[in-house]
Design a protein around this motif. Structure first.
Motif, PDB file in Angstrom:
ATOM      1  N   ASP A 151       0.812  -1.212   0.000  1.00 47.07           N
ATOM      2  CA  ASP A 151       0.000   0.000   0.000  1.00 47.07           C
ATOM      3  C   ASP A 151       0.848   1.265   0.000  1.00 47.07           C
ATOM      4  N   TYR A 152       2.106   1.132  -0.371  1.00 43.42           N
ATOM      5  CA  TYR A 152       3.006   2.287  -0.430  1.00 43.42           C
ATOM      6  C   TYR A 152       3.906   2.070  -1.635  1.00 43.42           C
ATOM      7  N   ARG A 170       0.168   6.609  -2.587  1.00 44.61           N
ATOM      8  CA  ARG A 170      -0.657   5.642  -1.857  1.00 44.61           C
ATOM      9  C   ARG A 170      -1.737   5.139  -2.815  1.00 44.61           C
ATOM     10  N   GLY A 208       5.797  -1.485  -1.011  1.00 46.62           N
ATOM     11  CA  GLY A 208       5.822  -2.130   0.291  1.00 46.62           C
ATOM     12  C   GLY A 208       4.569  -1.924   1.098  1.00 46.62           C
ATOM     13  N   SER A 209       4.597  -2.489   2.281  1.00 43.22           N
ATOM     14  CA  SER A 209       3.562  -2.279   3.296  1.00 43.22           C
ATOM     15  C   SER A 209       4.291  -2.296   4.636  1.00 43.22           C
ATOM     16  N   THR A 210       3.571  -2.232   5.725  1.00 42.82           N
ATOM     17  CA  THR A 210       4.203  -2.136   7.038  1.00 42.82           C
ATOM     18  C   THR A 210       5.240  -3.238   7.220  1.00 42.82           C
ATOM     19  N   LEU A 223       9.478  -3.830   2.469  1.00 38.80           N
ATOM     20  CA  LEU A 223       9.771  -2.948   1.341  1.00 38.80           C
ATOM     21  C   LEU A 223      10.640  -3.744   0.394  1.00 38.80           C
TER      22      LEU A 223
END
Lengths: 110, 114
Positions: free
Chosen positions: A31-32, A51, A93-95, A98
């Motif tokens: 989500d990034y 985003r 990436g997401s939390t 990456l």
């Protein structure tokens, strides 16, 4: 679902032209979506990021286009300049995750 | 205005030697990372830290070790250097967790193992 594919590997553009670099990803949880720029002998630096709630983001001559259904996003450099000559990395990436692409070497000739 | 500082910039090691790559940041970031960059391979995460005293393995941790005793410093230790560890190493830091915001990179440390 770790794979990120970046293309092209290298790109040669005339000054004033448009440079387009593409990035395809597999992980739907991402989500990034950033692009990093790296000059020789330096570390990467964030150029622009998006985003998934928008399909396009523009900052000066740099634009990210995002296609969620195709799981792709691209970097467009308008009016390319010799000073844009660098290596560009996508890094979706997401939390806590990456994944960097393999990089695109852009050369802009006057 | 220093950001992320890495030392040394260049180092040649013999096989089996050990060394430490130093990294310090002055932005008060909790999150710090070590990446290696090989030609045509992008950046691979070696280790990361979410705060002082907390470290965790990344994608390629074998042959390396890290510690995080302070917020500012995140050294990377290479034990028994091997030719496969010839690479450019980048330290980075961030305000938020990786994958959510900007990473700030140092200028890199180029290591050659002969």
């Amino acid at each position: 679902q770790q794979q990120v594919k970046q293309s092209p590997q290298s790109l040669i553009v005339q000054k004033g032209g448009i440079s387009i670099i593409n990035c395809a990803y597999e992980n739907t949880a991402f989500d990034y979506f950033p692009w990093y720029q790296q000059f020789p002998g330096k570390g990467p630096a964030l150029l622009i990021a998006i985003r998934p709630d928008v399909s396009e983001k523009k900052e000066g001559r740099f634009t990210i286009s995002f296609n969620k259904s195709a799981k792709q996003f691209s970097l467009h450099i308008m009016d390319s300049q010799p000073g844009d000559s660098a290596t560009y990395f996508c890094a979706p990436g997401s939390t806590d995750k990456l994944i960097f692409g393999t990089g695109t070497r852009l050369q802009v000739f006057p | 205005n220093a950001g992320v500082t890495q030392t040394p910039k260049f180092r040649i090691l013999k096989i089996g030697q050990s060394m430490t790559l130093q990294c310090t940041q002055d932005m008060n970031h909790n999150y710090m990372y070590w990446y290696r960059q090989d030609p045509g391979m992008g950046l691979k995460l070696i280790y990361y830290s979410v705060g002082a005293g907390i470290t965790d393995k990344g994608e390629v941790p074998n042959g390396y070790n890290v510690s995080r005793s302070t917020t500012e410093d995140f050294p990377l230790r290479l034990e028994l250097a091997a030719p496969s560890q010839t690479s450019v190493y980048f330290c980075a830091s961030s305000y938020s967790r990786q994958g959510t915001g900007e990473l700030f990179f140092g200028e890199g440390s180029r290591l050659t193992v002969l």
